[in-house]
Design a protein around this motif. Structure first.
Motif, PDB file in Angstrom:
ATOM      1  N   ALA A 421     -54.915   2.453   9.709  1.00 45.60           N
ATOM      2  CA  ALA A 421     -54.014   1.607  11.243  1.00 45.60           C
ATOM      3  C   ALA A 421     -52.719   1.979  10.577  1.00 45.60           C
ATOM      4  O   ALA A 421     -51.421   1.521  11.240  1.00 45.60           O
ATOM      5  N   ALA A 424     -50.619   3.211  13.619  1.00 46.44           N
ATOM      6  CA  ALA A 424     -49.927   1.650  14.585  1.00 46.44           C
ATOM      7  C   ALA A 424     -49.018   1.372  14.254  1.00 46.44           C
ATOM      8  O   ALA A 424     -47.276   0.114  14.668  1.00 46.44           O
ATOM      9  N   GLY A 432     -40.953  -5.082  16.573  1.00 43.97           N
ATOM     10  CA  GLY A 432     -42.029  -5.163  17.181  1.00 43.97           C
ATOM     11  C   GLY A 432     -43.065  -5.668  17.539  1.00 43.97           C
ATOM     12  O   GLY A 432     -43.402  -6.335  15.980  1.00 43.97           O
ATOM     13  N   HIS A 433     -44.418  -5.705  18.971  1.00 40.79           N
ATOM     14  CA  HIS A 433     -45.336  -6.636  18.261  1.00 40.79           C
ATOM     15  C   HIS A 433     -46.535  -5.418  18.699  1.00 40.79           C
ATOM     16  O   HIS A 433     -46.740  -4.477  18.956  1.00 40.79           O
ATOM     17  N   TYR A 434     -47.683  -5.688  17.778  1.00 42.03           N
ATOM     18  CA  TYR A 434     -48.740  -5.227  17.981  1.00 42.03           C
ATOM     19  C   TYR A 434     -49.193  -4.925  19.361  1.00 42.03           C
ATOM     20  O   TYR A 434     -50.939  -5.009  19.322  1.00 42.03           O
ATOM     21  N   LEU A 435     -49.218  -6.067  20.340  1.00 44.93           N
ATOM     22  CA  LEU A 435     -50.488  -6.722  21.345  1.00 44.93           C
ATOM     23  C   LEU A 435     -51.107  -5.738  22.384  1.00 44.93           C
ATOM     24  O   LEU A 435     -52.123  -5.080  22.750  1.00 44.93           O
ATOM     25  N   HIS A 439     -53.845   1.290  18.850  1.00 44.61           N
ATOM     26  CA  HIS A 439     -54.572   1.379  17.751  1.00 44.61           C
ATOM     27  C   HIS A 439     -55.266   0.164  18.232  1.00 44.61           C
ATOM     28  O   HIS A 439     -56.269  -0.750  18.718  1.00 44.61           O
ATOM     29  N   THR A 440     -54.510  -1.243  18.804  1.00 41.21           N
ATOM     30  CA  THR A 440     -55.302  -2.433  19.313  1.00 41.21           C
ATOM     31  C   THR A 440     -56.278  -2.667  20.643  1.00 41.21           C
ATOM     32  O   THR A 440     -57.014  -3.360  20.415  1.00 41.21           O
ATOM     33  N   ALA A 447     -62.760  -6.215  16.701  1.00 39.29           N
ATOM     34  CA  ALA A 447     -61.725  -6.815  15.454  1.00 39.29           C
ATOM     35  C   ALA A 447     -61.744  -8.324  14.753  1.00 39.29           C
ATOM     36  O   ALA A 447     -61.690  -8.138  13.505  1.00 39.29           O
ATOM     37  N   PHE A 448     -61.905  -9.306  15.393  1.00 33.54           N
ATOM     38  CA  PHE A 448     -62.037 -10.659  15.451  1.00 33.54           C
ATOM     39  C   PHE A 448     -63.685 -11.167  15.094  1.00 33.54           C
ATOM     40  O   PHE A 448     -63.568 -10.929  16.750  1.00 33.54           O
TER      41      PHE A 448
ATOM     42  N   GLY B 267     -52.345 -11.860  13.085  1.00 33.57           N
ATOM     43  CA  GLY B 267     -53.320 -10.661  13.330  1.00 33.57           C
ATOM     44  C   GLY B 267     -53.253 -10.260  14.724  1.00 33.57           C
ATOM     45  O   GLY B 267     -54.059 -10.483  15.105  1.00 33.57           O
ATOM     46  N   GLY B 268     -53.006  -8.725  14.403  1.00 27.52           N
ATOM     47  CA  GLY B 268     -53.239  -8.324  15.955  1.00 27.52           C
ATOM     48  C   GLY B 268     -51.674  -9.049  16.488  1.00 27.52           C
ATOM     49  O   GLY B 268     -51.513  -7.761  17.622  1.00 27.52           O
ATOM     50  N   ALA B 269     -51.033  -9.538  16.365  1.00 26.86           N
ATOM     51  CA  ALA B 269     -49.511  -9.925  17.242  1.00 26.86           C
ATOM     52  C   ALA B 269     -48.650  -8.709  16.129  1.00 26.86           C
ATOM     53  O   ALA B 269     -47.687  -8.210  16.960  1.00 26.86           O
ATOM     54  N   MET B 270     -48.465  -9.660  15.214  1.00 22.13           N
ATOM     55  CA  MET B 270     -47.574  -9.345  13.847  1.00 22.13           C
ATOM     56  C   MET B 270     -47.843  -8.309  13.202  1.00 22.13           C
ATOM     57  O   MET B 270     -47.380  -7.580  11.538  1.00 22.13           O
ATOM     58  N   ALA B 271     -49.341  -7.623  13.054  1.00 21.84           N
ATOM     59  CA  ALA B 271     -49.672  -7.123  11.853  1.00 21.84           C
ATOM     60  C   ALA B 271     -50.893  -6.496  13.334  1.00 21.84           C
ATOM     61  O   ALA B 271     -51.395  -6.259  14.195  1.00 21.84           O
ATOM     62  N   PRO B 272     -51.415  -5.137  12.347  1.00 16.87           N
ATOM     63  CA  PRO B 272     -52.854  -3.981  13.509  1.00 16.87           C
ATOM     64  C   PRO B 272     -54.152  -5.465  13.651  1.00 16.87           C
ATOM     65  O   PRO B 272     -53.838  -6.448  12.653  1.00 16.87           O
ATOM     66  N   VAL B 273     -54.908  -4.565  14.107  1.00 15.40           N
ATOM     67  CA  VAL B 273     -56.133  -5.843  13.901  1.00 15.40           C
ATOM     68  C   VAL B 273     -57.196  -6.087  12.870  1.00 15.40           C
ATOM     69  O   VAL B 273     -57.963  -6.242  12.076  1.00 15.40           O
TER      70      VAL B 273
END
Lengths: 514, 514
Positions: A421, A424, A432-435, A439-440, A447-448, B267-273
């Motif tokens: 990643a 990403a 920033g944020h990954y939402l 990549h997300t 992923a989860f 995870g997924g918000a503040m870091a990659p998923v």
């Protein structure tokens, strides 16, 4: 890792079809777990050697009992053991030598080949609770189990994605005569599910019935050449091999069917209060039991079983999810692997009377230990309550949901470019944020791990919906699963033949309730 | 492993004294855990090297932000980093090099030296929940936390045998002005407990107050030469180092006080998923944070922190006790050990709104991972509920009880002659039982971990006593602990000096509620 069978509730053209599609029931079933992670090994080489030496000392000096089983004594005498009365003393090295012909893993076939399981190696096969005379659910409370309950649990097992095995006595159907209930139980597993199942062990004749019914389901030749059952042979610890259990083992081993040879130990009562002492006794018992299975038929598939609970020294009650039980599980796993045998232990074990926090702590402690400790076949993976006296409807689906956690941990960590990643992190950057990042978007679906039972909603929503606890949410899920249940297809001729076999057997003997 | 301080409720001669002895409250406190078991390591050498390489690539290419902190930028520039605006790009190898001066373990002193903790190595120090603005108990439900709640949680922590640390913000006392509550919180930890505690981080000035109050408690010289606090410095992930948090870090590091440098990641918000991507970002952030601590003062004691939850992609809610969170914990532990730094993670993390089965599954999953994954300092070890929004009275004692399980597993397996128990097995023999044998008599008292909360009674007894669930049993335990609580002795002069300090500080500024 997961195959999906989507079954539609209704068929029709246009909008109706699309609506049907949207409300279709997805019956998913995960493949058995293939561990991609290391195991947790608590015993040193030196400790393992001490246990192995001591176990053989016990077999040689103290020996084991095979009561009311002259044929077994004869087999042991022929093999070179010292037999005095019912006591069998096994010279150092003999039991271990005999165990060498047992396979390190075997395939248990299901009537749906996609549900076959490979027992041994890095695999973990999950089977549900076994044996409780009572059931419990939120509305009905605790009550004696009936055949209706039994069928419900088989249905729940079939509908549970993370469960690979239909199990055996998912509860004791106390409304059916003791000498006939195995027929109804097998019929339920064979027709209401297409996952692999266990045979009856409460009488050698019932084991024979199990083989015969399996021959109807799979074909006689197939059963002769393949394992289609894995059945539970408990050792009457300490060091006693019951004639009834041995009688069932003899039937299954002769038929080339799989058996778990399992000490049943409440530590401090059936074994010493120490972990090392218990492991020594467990190994001695399993060595004797598996050696005996190979005396019946070399190459008969068997599993090194270990069912151990600790004890509450105040009340004498067995206790579960305790540190001593975990340490024994870890140690027993190492002993089994050194013998090159599949290992059975673990489960959703707990002492709690309710599917509450106690039940969940104890269960999670045991499930985690079983994953880390290298269990290959986990009986009681879901639904166990109150020290095994109760099969709980709600806990069945709560535990079965947690089994998904084990699947995902066992996958380990991916390290391909996508998993790394880097793009990403470069894209999002500090603050920033990954939402929404690419990549997300590309990965979030898988992923989860996702629960089917637990509540992740915001407090306000949860409160407005009735502030429901886990048991209440699970109760809703139970009803939904039973209402969504659809029977897997089975050749009507086989179904009829099985029903005829059951009817004939039942008619052949009077009811017995002991 | 456990020292006991027995305090009598009453004193008197003869029968009264004996009765007092029998009803004496035993306030026990276990020593921190020293692991005698291996660790669970999920990442291969190759995977670890990829992460380490990638993390340094991020530091070099992307960099980290130190907003509104010109002094920090100057420090970084002097150290050889490329500083553009608030962005600090750290050449490959520099951060790692700077981290080398951080100690691999350190002693955090308590005012009672028997409660000192050694943070690092094979040790595991357990501290309670940190940060929730709400509390919950069975009768009162969910409500904003007050200073009375705060004191209650400090008392419960002091009374909890398996808890080694009094913690920090055990709940947010919302009835005290924001700019003054740290004074009351520190006063509570210092006077109601004798276990080690954490300092305030919400303002650099409050960190300074924490140091000054500690100087009153321990003596100025002692605090100059020893760590008496371990405080929580969160990184504002991704890759941002807040001026407030950095201000507190600067105060503590300069004073030689311990800090946890901890990415705070959903995870997924503040870091990659992905697990690998998250671990890469975690390592980059911790490298930068710990390097910065060593720029302030070489040798300042710090902990490699990792707080990671996964996310429910439907609601955006953080989720706990999930497989991804466990995998990240295991991986982060390996990364910390390769840096030779103490590691913080884990806790009684859960998303449930109630101390029910969901809470316990999620908590047990995390506690087990923390033990196996090599955590040295576990914040939130007990009492965490609802994603950290709530400190739960009942869950505090339920979790604290489970911490005993960790202690016992960590002891591993004994293998002396007594533990081997060969004479016991010889004495009992096939078909016997161990309840009365000499070995059991000699060993049963310490043979098994014992719960203080869970129910092991037979069904009938449990039913007659009201069929109570874990929460109800825990509620009774909470009341008993609070009623049994006895304040540890403190030099009255110190107590007065602390009170005077707090009073003076409070008088020196107007109340602020933001």
């Amino acid at each position: 890792m997961t195959e999906t069978a989507t079954r539609k509730r209704a068929r029709g053209g246009g909008g109706a079809a699309r609506r049907a599609e949207r409300t279709a029931v997805r019956i998913e079933s995960a493949k058995f777990i293939e561990r991609n992670i290391p195991l947790f090994e608590v015993l040193t080489e030196e400790a393992l050697e001490i246990i192995e030496y001591n176990a053989e000392t016990l077999l040689e000096e103290v020996g084991v009992n095979f009561p009311e089983n002259p044929k077994a004594l004869e087999r042991w005498r022929d093999a070179g053991a010292d037999v005095q009365g019912e006591r069998v003393r096994i010279p150092r090295g003999l039991a271990r030598k005999l165990c060498e012909t047992a396979p390190s893993s075997y395939t248990q076939h299901a009537r749906n080949p996609e549900r076959n399981v490979e027992i041994g190696g890095k695999n973990l096969v999950l089977a549900p609770v076994y044996g409780p005379p009572f059931v419990r659910d939120l509305e009905g409370g605790r009550r004696y189990a009936t055949m209706d309950d039994f069928r419900n649990f088989v249905k729940l097992g079939y509908m549970s994605k993370w469960l690979h095995h239909s199990g055996g006595t998912v509860c004791e159907p106390t409304d059916v005569p003791v000498n006939k209930r195995h027929l109804d139980m097998l019929m339920a597993h064979m027709t209401l599910s297409d996952k692999p199942y266990m045979g009856s062990v409460t009488e050698p004749s019932r084991a024979r019935d199990s083989v015969e019914m399996s021959e109807i389901l799979f074909g006689k030749e197939f059963v002769q050449n393949n394992a289609v059952m894995t059945s539970l042979i408990n050792i009457n610890s300490p060091m006693t091999f019951d004639d009834v259990m041995m009688g069932a083992l003899e039937v299954y081993a002769e038929a080339g069917q799989g058996c778990i040879i399992s000490p049943f130990i409440v530590g401090g009562a059936m074994a010493p209060v120490s972990v090392a002492g218990t492991l020594t006794q467990v190994l001695a018992e399993v060595l004797a039991g598996i050696a005996y299975s190979q005396l019946i038929r070399q190459g008969a598939p068997v599993i090194f079983g270990t069912f151990v609970s600790s004890i509450d020294m105040n009340s004498g009650a067995p206790t579960f999810g305790t540190p001593e039980a975990s340490l024994i599980l870890y140690g027993a796993g190492q002993l089994a692997r050194r013998l090159g045998l599949p290992f059975r232990s673990g489960g959703s074990l707990c002492g709690s009377k309710l599917p509450d926090a106690q039940a969940a702590y104890e269960t999670a402690n045991t499930l985690n230990a079983a994953l880390m400790g290298g269990v290959n076949f986990m009986l009681h993976s879901c639904g166990w309550l109150e020290g095994g006296l109760v099969s709980s409807y709600e806990k069945f689906v709560m535990d079965a949901d947690q089994l998904g956690v084990l699947h995902r941990i066992a996958e380990g960590v991916k390290f391909d470019e996508n998993a790394q990643a880097m793009d990403a992190i470069r894209e999002v950057g500090p603050g920033g944020h990954y939402l929404g990042c690419a990549h997300t978007q590309a990965n979030f679906k898988d992923a989860f791990w996702r629960t089917n039972v637990l509540d992740y909603k915001p407090f306000e929503t949860w409160y407005e919906e009735g502030a429901r606890d886990t048991q209440t949410l699970a109760s809703i899920k139970v009803k939904k699963m039973l209402s969504d249940y659809q029977q897997p297809a089975l050749d009507p001729a086989i179904n009829e033949a099985l029903a005829a076999y059951v009817a004939e057997k039942k008619a052949s003997m009077p009811d017995a309730f002991t």
